[in-house]
Structures are given as structure tokens and as C-alpha cells.
Design an enzyme around this catalytic site. Sequence first.
Site, PDB file in Angstrom:
ATOM      1  NE  ARG A   1       2.504  16.876  10.568  1.00 47.03           N
ATOM      2  CZ  ARG A   1       3.784  17.215  10.800  1.00 47.03           C
ATOM      3  NH1 ARG A   1       4.734  16.302  10.682  1.00 47.03           N
ATOM      4  NH2 ARG A   1       4.098  18.439  11.155  1.00 47.03           N
TER       5      ARG A   1
ATOM      6  CE1 TYR B   1      -2.205  -5.754  -2.779  1.00 45.96           C
ATOM      7  CE2 TYR B   1      -0.703  -4.229  -1.699  1.00 45.96           C
ATOM      8  CZ  TYR B   1      -1.866  -4.470  -2.410  1.00 45.96           C
ATOM      9  OH  TYR B   1      -2.666  -3.427  -2.753  1.00 45.96           O
TER      10      TYR B   1
ATOM     11  CG  ASP C   1       2.405  -8.416   4.382  1.00 51.22           C
ATOM     12  OD1 ASP C   1       1.506  -8.634   5.214  1.00 51.22           O
ATOM     13  OD2 ASP C   1       2.176  -7.911   3.264  1.00 51.22           O
TER      14      ASP C   1
END
Length: 384
Positions: free
Chosen positions: A56, A108, A181
Site C-alpha cells: 500500500r 472531463y 490534466d
Amino acid sequence: MTRNHDLAPETLAAQALGFVDPEHKSLVPPVHYATTYERVPGGIGPAGGPGFSYSRNDNPSYTQVESLIQRLEGGEDALVLASGMSAVTAPFMALAPGDHVVVQNVMYWGIRRWLLTFATRWGLDVEFVEAEDLDALRAAMRPGKTRLVWVETPANPLWGIVDLAAAAEIAHAAGARLAVDSTVATPVLTRPLEHGADLVMHSATKFLNGHSDVLAGALVTARKDEWWERIEQVRRDFGTVMGPHEAWLLLRGMRTLHIRVRKACENAMAVAEAMARHPKVSHVLYPGLPEHPGHAIAARQMQGGFSGILSIRVAGGEAAALAAMRRMTVWHSATSLGGTESLAEHRASTEGPGTPVPDDLIRLAVGIEHAQDLIDDLTQALDG
């Protein structure tokens, strides 16, 4: 893993940074399925060297693909995450309730929806702005209060273009960071950090993987600072890590990134030019066309192409657009982009109420098929 810092990006990607397994001399890295690692008592990893503690936190399969993405974007560090949405949300979650963030209005839909719901309920002060309009962007800034400016370029699904250098200057003047992005541009076409951005995000599900078989996200930072440390903590504490096999598949897909993106760009330009001549298409939204309002900026900050995705607006409105969708046989009606296959989508239907997308718009995610097959199928679908 890196044998020569002067190698071209194409070579770095194709050879996965020149990886050779030190033990078996394989040219393809193994998949590290281990979730836990033996530690030196009281510490992490083997004595005298780097190591891992728990998957993790980190895993050798993550670090291999992270190293490649970092090199291609020219950043100081990179993280891969479980999906594009987990990569989007981590930078916002690394802020504090009450922080002001300025976000591009048309982008988006999944990001926009998350910001309008969870992020605002959590306490972020979210302001949407037409980021292509630099005066509007400048007016939205609150010096000392604005912490983050988030833009997407080209911006899904209207494909507006943001001047990254100017946006970075505006953000930094107000004491904010600029995050970009760059999913659609990819590092093949644009490297936002070179234009002054502080952070780059990819939905690696799309072009980076390129085979429609992996959910993945990626973040690249210009510098390792306190904010980046908090982003790392978000990934660790929320558990938004990739599986090792997905990380391996992402690295595998990235070996062909440059040839896939260039072929998709070539096809998209051919499709855009053909659709611009079709009498039943009222608008073609593609920054590669000279009449696109962001063409000059795109030509300056995109090298080698204008992306493999565009949108068309059908002259007969929503009914005609949906009818054309039903008649397509080569294009698949599906969500996503950046794969080898071409996809068409009526975005207003997908996004639902509140979408800023016109109902006559069809988004075309261009693959690497023969361009004429794609053009012929669109033509017959539009002609009915």
C-alpha cells in the site's frame, strides 16, 4: 535501470528505461505480487540500501512504471494510482477545507461532477472558469487564498486549448499551483512541466496504457514539496494503489506509446478534415484544424500532432446525432479513448442533466485502424 540519460523518449519507452533483470537478464520485468517485505529490525528494507515495507506504500512494479512516466514528463517524481479518478482527486484531497480552487469549466465530466458533489461538501471552495480566456482566469484568482488552478488541454469534449505558460504565470502570481490534466495530449505531444505547470495528471487508462485493459492513473510533480508529500499520503492512506499486474500491463502498453499516439493523431487529422467537408456536420472541434480558436496555441505547445480525439456536431441536432450513432459499424459506441480501437459516444446522453455539452455532439476517440475505413463508416452513418 537507465543506461543513458541522453536517449530519446521513444527509446526510453520502447525499452522501459533500458530494463534488464540483473539476476536472469530478462528484458521484461517480473511482476512483484508480494504485499509485504522483510525489514531490518526497527527500520524498512535491507541494511545499507533502499527497500519496501508494504505494497500500500510501494511495490517494485509501481516504481518501474513510475520511473518511466517521470522521465517522459521531465518531473522530479511520479506516482501511479488505481484509476484516473484516484489520480485526479488526490491533489484536491491534499488541500485543506476552505481552500479556494479554480477549475476549468468544460472538462472531463467525472472530475466536474466530483468537484460539484464531494469536494464542495468536504469544504473546498470550487470556482469554475473559462480557462481558455486568460482575462477570466486572472479575474478568478484570489491572491493568498487560491491554492490550486486545475486545467485540461485539450479539454474534453469540446477540445478547448489553454495557454499553459500564461496559466502558470497567472497561478504563480497569486501564490497558487497549476495542475494540468494532460491525458489527451500525453507526454508525446505536450510536457506541461516545461511550460511552468507544477503537476501533471494522466488517466493512464487511456493513451498511456493504450489497450483498453487497465484502469490506472498517474501524477508527476515538478518538485518534491510538502504538497507532494500529502498527495503521497493520500494514496497510501486511502489505499488507491494499483495492483502489481495492472502496473506491469501499464508498463507493457507504454512501450508502444509513441507510435500509437502518432498514428492516432494522423488518423484524427484525416477524420477531422473529411468531416469538415461533410454537409451534415455543422462543426468539427479539433485543434489541428486552422479554424479552431485554439489552433495557434496548440501548434506552439503540442509537438508532433494535435491528439487522437475530436468531436463533431451534427447539423440535424440530437435526433440526427443519435441516428448516426446507431448506423455506425466500424466505430464502437463506448466510453473511453486512447485505445487501439475507435470509439464514438453521444456525450450529452452519457453525462446526463447539467452537462455543458451540446446534444448534437458526437465525441470521436480515434484509434489506429486504417483512416479511410473510419471516414467511410462515419460518412455512411451521417448520410443515412
